[in-house]
Design an enzyme around this catalytic site. Sequence first.
Site, PDB file in Angstrom:
ATOM      1  N   HIS A   1      -6.387  10.082   8.891  1.00 48.87           N
ATOM      2  CA  HIS A   1      -6.727  10.796  10.144  1.00 48.87           C
ATOM      3  C   HIS A   1      -7.185  12.181  10.288  1.00 48.87           C
ATOM      4  O   HIS A   1      -6.716  13.053   9.369  1.00 48.87           O
ATOM      5  CB  HIS A   1      -5.708  10.682  11.098  1.00 48.87           C
ATOM      6  CG  HIS A   1      -6.093  10.781  12.741  1.00 48.87           C
ATOM      7  ND1 HIS A   1      -6.150  11.998  13.320  1.00 48.87           N
ATOM      8  CD2 HIS A   1      -6.441   9.951  13.580  1.00 48.87           C
ATOM      9  CE1 HIS A   1      -6.592  11.933  14.253  1.00 48.87           C
ATOM     10  NE2 HIS A   1      -6.672  10.441  14.768  1.00 48.87           N
TER      11      HIS A   1
ATOM     12  N   ASP B   1      -5.351   2.727  14.727  1.00 48.95           N
ATOM     13  CA  ASP B   1      -6.590   1.696  14.663  1.00 48.95           C
ATOM     14  C   ASP B   1      -6.190   0.598  13.736  1.00 48.95           C
ATOM     15  O   ASP B   1      -6.614  -0.439  13.887  1.00 48.95           O
ATOM     16  CB  ASP B   1      -7.744   2.606  14.094  1.00 48.95           C
ATOM     17  CG  ASP B   1      -8.318   3.505  15.312  1.00 48.95           C
ATOM     18  OD1 ASP B   1      -8.401   3.179  16.328  1.00 48.95           O
ATOM     19  OD2 ASP B   1      -8.584   4.702  14.642  1.00 48.95           O
TER      20      ASP B   1
END
Length: 427
Positions: free
Chosen positions: A306, A363
Amino acid sequence: MGTTAELKLEGKPYELPIIVGSHNEKAVDIRKLRGDTGYVTLDSGYENTGACQSKITYIDGDNGILKYRGIPIEVLAEKSDFVETSYLLIYGKLPTKVELSNFSRELTYHSLIHEDMLRFYDGYPPSAHPMAILSSMVCSLSAYYPDSLDPNDPKQVDNLIPRVMSKIRTIAAYSYKKSIGQPVMYPVNRLDYCSNFLHMMFAVPSEQYEIDPEVVKALNLLLILHADHEQNCSTSTVRIVGSSDANLFASIAAGILALWGPKHGGANQAVMEMLEEIQRNGGDTDAAIRAAKDKNSGFRLSGFGHRVYKNFDPRAKVIKVACDKVLAKMGVNDPLLDIAKRLEEAALNDPYFVERKLYPNVDFYSGILYRAMGIPNEMFTVMFALGRLPGWISHWKELKESNERIGRPRQIYTGPAHAEYVPIEKR
């Protein structure tokens, strides 16, 4: 530590104020830098630039911390629902019973869209991406509320917020119905926010639709986890568009378009497509891990790492537990979940991923859960937009209340210093 930093340019010192946040995060205030020195800072991607001061969301990427208005995301995921969390983000505090009841009633009251707007859907081909429909329909809403578009009128803004929250949910569900050729299902006032969305998505006129409470709970969780995430691409877009005094509909439509990009909101769809590709290739996760480490393979392991978190994404921890529980209760046996678990285990024990801190992010699991709920891949980014909606609204509202100046970044020009105009016949 002093309250100023010293910058020396061309032999001359300049003092710059230091601003300290609630969690001791520090910033050098350069708002007067260009005026005082003639210099600007260069920060492509704004990775080291604080665009604003905000009271909404706090992220500590190194330690995997996410808080909405000071409340840890883990607490909200366990104890709150999406409507209450939305109120917290937008209005800055947890609502009382009366405030929550009134807010929920407003969301119910404003769930219908103008009947004329149903004709707009007929103009889109069946192949139209739901995000294209969602963004244009949201912008079109502004035509139906000309008396509620002044961003500097607090009363108009308060009236508009529940309309935006409720009608975008309806537009999203209708977009899906139109894409599969089914008639739209009107909202039902007795249902709560998430149940109503599921009804509009999956009910048909010919039979009774039974709402699964486990699916409602899972949807609430997913929307809470996506509700805000500080100054990401789409939120920054909403703020910079709003800084021009654009109305809330226009600003949200801009955020939806920014979210559409596969580097931002399309990430969970990319995860599902990756898992499906691995499944088609025999489900060999070891081969996928090897390919991900090979720069020449062209294969990318989606859902790991991320931009902000250099630790485990706290949302991923919450959703992983929920994913296991919900799928077990729903009786879902999804081979893609097995592939996802094997990928996670392999990555968390592989020095290549551990050294680079490429942990699974939110996700990685959200697509699996959406899939189990019957939501197709092409709707994943729409679901992300629905969850991020209260965050966009709260940042737009904070921007207007703080009277921030219009966003206008600077640049360093690197083109030709001078060029001659050549008439077309001589080119």
